[in-house]
Design a protein around this motif. Structure first.
Motif, PDB file in Angstrom:
ATOM      1  N   LYS A 104       0.793  -1.241   0.000  1.00  0.00           N
ATOM      2  CA  LYS A 104       0.000   0.000   0.000  1.00  0.00           C
ATOM      3  C   LYS A 104       0.831   1.300   0.000  1.00  0.00           C
ATOM      4  CE  LYS A 104      -4.723  -0.023   1.167  1.00  0.00           C
ATOM      5  NZ  LYS A 104      -5.620  -0.649   2.097  1.00  0.00           N
ATOM      6  N   PRO A 105       1.789   1.478   0.944  1.00  0.00           N
ATOM      7  CA  PRO A 105       2.502   2.767   0.969  1.00  0.00           C
ATOM      8  C   PRO A 105       3.560   2.915  -0.127  1.00  0.00           C
ATOM      9  CG  PRO A 105       3.254   1.342   2.751  1.00  0.00           C
ATOM     10  CD  PRO A 105       2.195   0.589   2.024  1.00  0.00           C
ATOM     11  N   LEU A 106       3.779   1.889  -0.937  1.00  0.00           N
ATOM     12  CA  LEU A 106       4.871   1.951  -1.931  1.00  0.00           C
ATOM     13  C   LEU A 106       4.425   2.636  -3.214  1.00  0.00           C
ATOM     14  CD1 LEU A 106       6.278  -1.700  -1.623  1.00  0.00           C
ATOM     15  CD2 LEU A 106       6.952   0.326  -0.336  1.00  0.00           C
ATOM     16  N   ASN A 107       5.394   3.214  -3.924  1.00  0.00           N
ATOM     17  CA  ASN A 107       5.060   3.793  -5.234  1.00  0.00           C
ATOM     18  C   ASN A 107       5.190   2.695  -6.308  1.00  0.00           C
ATOM     19  OD1 ASN A 107       7.786   3.638  -6.110  1.00  0.00           O
ATOM     20  ND2 ASN A 107       8.234   5.554  -5.045  1.00  0.00           N
ATOM     21  N   LYS A 108       4.827   3.070  -7.545  1.00  0.00           N
ATOM     22  CA  LYS A 108       4.743   2.043  -8.587  1.00  0.00           C
ATOM     23  C   LYS A 108       6.087   1.349  -8.858  1.00  0.00           C
ATOM     24  CE  LYS A 108       2.461   1.185 -12.873  1.00  0.00           C
ATOM     25  NZ  LYS A 108       2.517   1.638 -14.222  1.00  0.00           N
ATOM     26  N   PRO A 109       7.177   2.112  -9.059  1.00  0.00           N
ATOM     27  CA  PRO A 109       8.450   1.412  -9.320  1.00  0.00           C
ATOM     28  C   PRO A 109       8.857   0.491  -8.165  1.00  0.00           C
ATOM     29  CG  PRO A 109       8.669   3.773  -9.767  1.00  0.00           C
ATOM     30  CD  PRO A 109       7.319   3.583  -9.162  1.00  0.00           C
ATOM     31  N   GLN A 110       8.565   0.896  -6.939  1.00  0.00           N
ATOM     32  CA  GLN A 110       8.919   0.049  -5.785  1.00  0.00           C
ATOM     33  C   GLN A 110       8.103  -1.250  -5.813  1.00  0.00           C
ATOM     34  OE1 GLN A 110       8.031   2.960  -2.722  1.00  0.00           O
ATOM     35  NE2 GLN A 110      10.161   3.637  -2.570  1.00  0.00           N
ATOM     36  N   LYS A 111       6.792  -1.108  -6.120  1.00  0.00           N
ATOM     37  CA  LYS A 111       5.942  -2.312  -6.187  1.00  0.00           C
ATOM     38  C   LYS A 111       6.425  -3.241  -7.295  1.00  0.00           C
ATOM     39  CE  LYS A 111       1.719  -0.068  -4.682  1.00  0.00           C
ATOM     40  NZ  LYS A 111       0.573   0.674  -5.110  1.00  0.00           N
ATOM     41  N   TYR A 170      18.016   5.179  -7.546  1.00  0.00           N
ATOM     42  CA  TYR A 170      18.666   6.488  -7.623  1.00  0.00           C
ATOM     43  C   TYR A 170      18.662   7.121  -6.220  1.00  0.00           C
ATOM     44  CZ  TYR A 170      17.865   5.932 -12.674  1.00  0.00           C
ATOM     45  OH  TYR A 170      17.850   5.487 -13.951  1.00  0.00           O
ATOM     46  N   PRO A 171      19.388   8.242  -6.045  1.00  0.00           N
ATOM     47  CA  PRO A 171      19.489   8.807  -4.690  1.00  0.00           C
ATOM     48  C   PRO A 171      18.112   9.182  -4.110  1.00  0.00           C
ATOM     49  CG  PRO A 171      21.029   9.888  -6.195  1.00  0.00           C
ATOM     50  CD  PRO A 171      20.205   8.978  -7.024  1.00  0.00           C
ATOM     51  N   GLY A 172      17.904   8.776  -2.862  1.00  0.00           N
ATOM     52  CA  GLY A 172      16.685   9.163  -2.139  1.00  0.00           C
ATOM     53  C   GLY A 172      15.406   8.527  -2.643  1.00  0.00           C
ATOM     54  N   THR A 173      15.516   7.435  -3.393  1.00  0.00           N
ATOM     55  CA  THR A 173      14.314   6.848  -3.994  1.00  0.00           C
ATOM     56  C   THR A 173      13.707   5.732  -3.145  1.00  0.00           C
ATOM     57  OG1 THR A 173      15.741   5.400  -5.298  1.00  0.00           O
ATOM     58  CG2 THR A 173      14.922   7.393  -6.382  1.00  0.00           C
ATOM     59  N   GLY A 174      14.189   5.591  -1.918  1.00  0.00           N
ATOM     60  CA  GLY A 174      13.569   4.618  -1.025  1.00  0.00           C
ATOM     61  C   GLY A 174      14.098   3.199  -1.199  1.00  0.00           C
ATOM     62  N   LYS A 175      15.406   3.080  -1.400  1.00  0.00           N
ATOM     63  CA  LYS A 175      15.993   1.725  -1.512  1.00  0.00           C
ATOM     64  C   LYS A 175      15.774   0.962  -0.204  1.00  0.00           C
ATOM     65  CE  LYS A 175      20.082   3.353  -2.858  1.00  0.00           C
ATOM     66  NZ  LYS A 175      19.816   4.673  -3.448  1.00  0.00           N
ATOM     67  N   THR A 176      16.093   1.652   0.905  1.00  0.00           N
ATOM     68  CA  THR A 176      15.964   0.979   2.195  1.00  0.00           C
ATOM     69  C   THR A 176      14.505   0.618   2.454  1.00  0.00           C
ATOM     70  OG1 THR A 176      17.742   2.443   2.875  1.00  0.00           O
ATOM     71  CG2 THR A 176      16.724   1.143   4.597  1.00  0.00           C
ATOM     72  N   SER A 177      13.600   1.558   2.178  1.00  0.00           N
ATOM     73  CA  SER A 177      12.167   1.280   2.407  1.00  0.00           C
ATOM     74  C   SER A 177      11.728   0.087   1.555  1.00  0.00           C
ATOM     75  CB  SER A 177      11.305   2.491   2.032  1.00  0.00           C
ATOM     76  OG  SER A 177      11.854   3.664   2.543  1.00  0.00           O
ATOM     77  N   THR A 178      12.252  -0.002   0.335  1.00  0.00           N
ATOM     78  CA  THR A 178      11.866  -1.104  -0.554  1.00  0.00           C
ATOM     79  C   THR A 178      12.403  -2.434  -0.019  1.00  0.00           C
ATOM     80  OG1 THR A 178      11.961   0.455  -2.370  1.00  0.00           O
ATOM     81  CG2 THR A 178      11.883  -1.864  -2.974  1.00  0.00           C
ATOM     82  N   GLN A 193      12.115  10.144  -6.257  1.00  0.00           N
ATOM     83  CA  GLN A 193      12.912  10.430  -5.068  1.00  0.00           C
ATOM     84  C   GLN A 193      12.169  11.339  -4.084  1.00  0.00           C
ATOM     85  OE1 GLN A 193      14.614  13.427  -4.127  1.00  0.00           O
ATOM     86  NE2 GLN A 193      13.882  14.700  -5.841  1.00  0.00           N
ATOM     87  N   TYR A 194      12.531  11.190  -2.821  1.00  0.00           N
ATOM     88  CA  TYR A 194      11.842  11.915  -1.742  1.00  0.00           C
ATOM     89  C   TYR A 194      12.837  12.747  -0.945  1.00  0.00           C
ATOM     90  CZ  TYR A 194       8.272   8.584  -2.987  1.00  0.00           C
ATOM     91  OH  TYR A 194       7.348   7.849  -3.696  1.00  0.00           O
ATOM     92  N   ARG A 195      13.860  13.257  -1.580  1.00  0.00           N
ATOM     93  CA  ARG A 195      14.888  13.980  -0.840  1.00  0.00           C
ATOM     94  C   ARG A 195      15.053  15.412  -1.330  1.00  0.00           C
ATOM     95  NH1 ARG A 195      20.366  11.142  -1.190  1.00  0.00           N
ATOM     96  NH2 ARG A 195      19.456   9.859   0.442  1.00  0.00           N
ATOM     97  N   MET A 196      15.429  15.568  -2.609  1.00  0.00           N
ATOM     98  CA  MET A 196      15.873  16.877  -3.118  1.00  0.00           C
ATOM     99  C   MET A 196      14.722  17.698  -3.671  1.00  0.00           C
ATOM    100  SD  MET A 196      18.840  15.139  -5.336  1.00  0.00           S
ATOM    101  CE  MET A 196      18.178  13.503  -5.205  1.00  0.00           C
ATOM    102  N   GLN A 255      27.838   8.927   1.552  1.00  0.00           N
ATOM    103  CA  GLN A 255      26.930   8.123   0.719  1.00  0.00           C
ATOM    104  C   GLN A 255      25.832   7.524   1.589  1.00  0.00           C
ATOM    105  OE1 GLN A 255      27.899   6.430  -2.797  1.00  0.00           O
ATOM    106  NE2 GLN A 255      26.383   4.829  -2.766  1.00  0.00           N
ATOM    107  N   GLY A 256      24.598   7.594   1.067  1.00  0.00           N
ATOM    108  CA  GLY A 256      23.470   7.020   1.802  1.00  0.00           C
ATOM    109  C   GLY A 256      22.836   7.970   2.809  1.00  0.00           C
ATOM    110  N   ARG A 257      23.406   9.201   2.942  1.00  0.00           N
ATOM    111  CA  ARG A 257      22.835  10.117   3.938  1.00  0.00           C
ATOM    112  C   ARG A 257      22.497  11.452   3.311  1.00  0.00           C
ATOM    113  NH1 ARG A 257      25.927  11.276   8.286  1.00  0.00           N
ATOM    114  NH2 ARG A 257      27.817  11.229   7.063  1.00  0.00           N
TER     115      ARG A 257
END
Ligand SMILES: Nc1ncnc2c1ncn2[C@@H]1O[C@H](COP(=O)(O)OP(=O)(O)OP(=O)(O)O)[C@@H](O)[C@H]1O
Length: 599
Positions: free
Chosen positions: A177-184, A202-210, A376-379, A520-522
């Protein structure tokens, strides 16, 4: 010491058993004895009796060759050559026989007919030894290594199932449910994969969340997971999030290397109630999620069981022989990374030129199993745009409008007015309508590069400018924890730190100053990059850092709301990645102006 140990390990591969025998470090020409060959001593262990092969030309008593009871040895095939079949403890050496205690599971591998064996004294593994072992295992004869060779060396196209059962999807719908299309899509592809999937984040695109969602999905579907990365901190970064989700897992590795909040999941703590070897064995077999570093896959559990899926985070930063280790323990693997960010660190230029810095991710990218996370959810959009121009060609997109338009918050901006009277350029940097991405040109400023006593490059003028900007940011109400400074050269990092740490208690001393690799990663709300070079003089090593698109990409994508690049335009535009960035900022009037560090 270290190098002599490394050399001894190398000897297992590079020296004949005859040579090792002469050194008292091994015995070759062994076969399993025909008389009482195997004695079971517990449910897990047995003693195997070895003697010289009939046709072995070497004579003399085994008991005089330098190995003795209680020593640990590595058993390898001499004919055919199979390095490191298993480890064993010497139980007894007589004139004609060598008794070894081995795990019963290893028995079938050692009792293959016609196998001539050698033993080598086990002198501890270092990283290099482990990397060689991984390569040797890749070349071994079993079906799993053959499959990996096909996928990795022959780059055979990975296979996917055509469909997924509706029942499966129903079970994990709530996690999606909370994921975006590429993550799903990426997670669905893992579920359908029969070999491997690459998730390029890519940077800030939720790799860890995925990854966290993927682990939850796999566990819900009853699949077992081996979770790894090269560094302990990267492994624990994901585990901290799994813990938050209420998941239970087993973390292997030395307690001192494990994040304090994860130690309750360590093998040390979780096996406290086991009172026998078989209980331990049962415990290890029953764990559905096991996590360790790539070099931690020497743990005995990995000889005992396989996992359904192995997930390797930050895989684009891992050298291939290290990345291979966990792959021997899983039927299916997932590499998560981004080859357009930092590659594996390889010091030797020769090794780099031979491809040592090509990660397994980069090697397999393009074969047909790569799925991209590009939201991405950062910049904010101005900073993201620079990364697009430099690297992603427009593929990187903001996941939410509020992220795209986010601005640096400076609640006390009025208190900076008296500074900006002396430094009018400060307004252009910090005023509410200032651009989110800026280049400050020091060309007409007293900011020449210099060398310290060891000949390392630095720029005191830039360091002073960084100091002024930081003072203004903090006065304007930006928390020091939300600001980061990056410099390509360690010496400049030191110089800026010295300037900031003049007063250890001040807020400014809390600002993090580091090289790109440490970032990197932060991310931080504000990133200032001091580019240092201000000279036409060429120094290859220093040039390499400024020419490196991937490093620059990581540096600029650490900033969420404001990115300030500082340097001498005339020098920096000699380097094509920086030229791209600086001319993009010019085009957008996002300024390049002179500043005078007179304070
Ligand atoms: N689908 C999503 N919807 C909204 N926010 C998301 C989504 N996926 C991730 N995020 C948010 O994006 C931010 C970055 O996520 P995360 O830390 O997982 O990224 P990352 O790709 O691992 O970062 P890095 O580039 O540093 O490796 C987090 O604040 C996370 O909550």
């Amino acid at each position: 010491m270290a190098s002599s140990r490394g050399n001894k390990l190398k000897d297992i591969w590079c020296k004949t058993s005859m040579d090792r025998e002469k050194e008292g470090k091994g015995i070759g020409g062994l076969v399993v004895s025909k008389l009482d060959p195997v004695e079971k001593i517990s449910s897990d262990l047995c003693v195997i009796k070895f003697c010289r092969h009939d046709k072995c030309s070497r004579h003399g008593f085994l008991s005089t060759l330098g190995l003795s009871a209680d020593e640990m040895v590595v058993l390898s095939g001499e004919r055919p050559v199979v390095i490191a079949l298993c480890t064993a403890i010497i139980s007894r050496v007589t004139e004609t026989t060598l008794d070894l205690i081995v795990e019963s599971d290893s028995l079938p591998r050692l009792t293959t007919s016609d196998l001539v064996l050698r033993v080598d004294k086990y002198e501890g593994y270092n990283t290099t030894g482990l990397l060689y072992t991984n390569l040797a295992r890749l070349m071994s004869d079993d079906g799993h290594s053959q499959k990996l060779r096909d996928l990795i060396i022959n780059r055979t196209k990975p296979r996917f199932a055509n469909t997924m059962s509706k029942g499966c999807i129903e079970k994990v719908k709530h996690i999606f449910k909370p994921l975006n299309k590429p993550q799903k899509t990426a997670i669905l592809k893992v579920l359908m994969s029969q070999d491997y999937v690459l998730i390029r984040g890519y940077p800030g695109t939720g790799k860890t969340s995925t990854i966290v969602a993927l682990v939850r999905v796999l566990q819900t579907l009853g699949r077992t997971v081996l979770l790894t990365s090269y560094t302990h901190s990267a492994v624990d970064n994901i585990l901290l999030k799994l813990k938050k989700e209420g998941l239970k897992f087993l973390r292997l590795g030395r307690l001192s290397r494990i994040h304090p909040d994860i130690r309750e999941f360590s093998a040390e703590k979780r096996t406290l109630d086991c009172s026998s070897v078989s209980e331990l064995r049962e415990f290890y077999k029953s764990q559905t999620i096991v996590a360790t570093s790539c070099l931690g896959t020497t743990h005995p559990v990995f000889n005992q069981r396989k996992f359904d899926v192995c997930i390797i985070d930050e895989a684009s930063q891992i050298v291939q022989p290290a990345c291979l280790g966990p792959l021997f323990s899983a039927g299916n693997f997932v590499l998560v990374g981004d080859p357009k960010q930092l590659p594996p660190v390889v010091q030797s230029k020769d090794a780099r030129s031979l491809g040592m810095d090509v990660s397994l991710f980069a090697h397999l990218d393009g074969v047909g199993a790569t799925y991209e996370l590009n939201l991405q959810y950062r910049m904010n959009s101005a900073i993201m745009e620079l990364s697009n121009v430099l690297t992603y060609g427009g593929a990187l997109k903001c996941g939410m409008e509020s992220i795209a338009t986010a601005k640096l918050q400076t609640p006390n901006i009025e208190s900076v007015t008296h500074i900006s009277e002396n430094h009018p350029w400060i307004d252009g940097v910090l005023s509410p309508d200032a651009q989110p991405a800026l280049f400050l040109d020091t060309y007409q400023t007293p900011a020449p590069e210099s060398r310290n006593s060891s000949g390392l490059v630095q720029n005191e003028g830039e360091a002073r400018l960084v100091h002024i900007i930081l003072k203004c940011l903090i006065k304007a109400g930006v928390s020091s924890k939300e600001v980061g400074v990056i410099a390509p050269y360690r010496n400049q990092v030191m110089l800026i730190k010295q300037l900031l740490h003049g007063n250890n208690k001040s807020e400014i001393s809390q600002v993090e100053v580091n090289t790109v690799d440490q970032y990197q990663g932060r991310d931080k709300s504000v990133i200032i990059i001091s580019l240092v070079r201000s000279s036409r003089e060429i120094n290859n090593k220093e040039e390499e850092l400024l020419k490196d698109i991937r490093r620059l990409n990581v540096a600029i994508t650490r900033a969420k709301h404001k990115l300030i690049l500082l340097g001498d335009r005339q020098t920096l535009t000699q380097y094509s990645p920086l030229k791209t960035i600086i001319s993009t900022l010019d085009k957008k009037q996002a300024i390049s102006f002179e500043c005078v560090p007179s304070c």
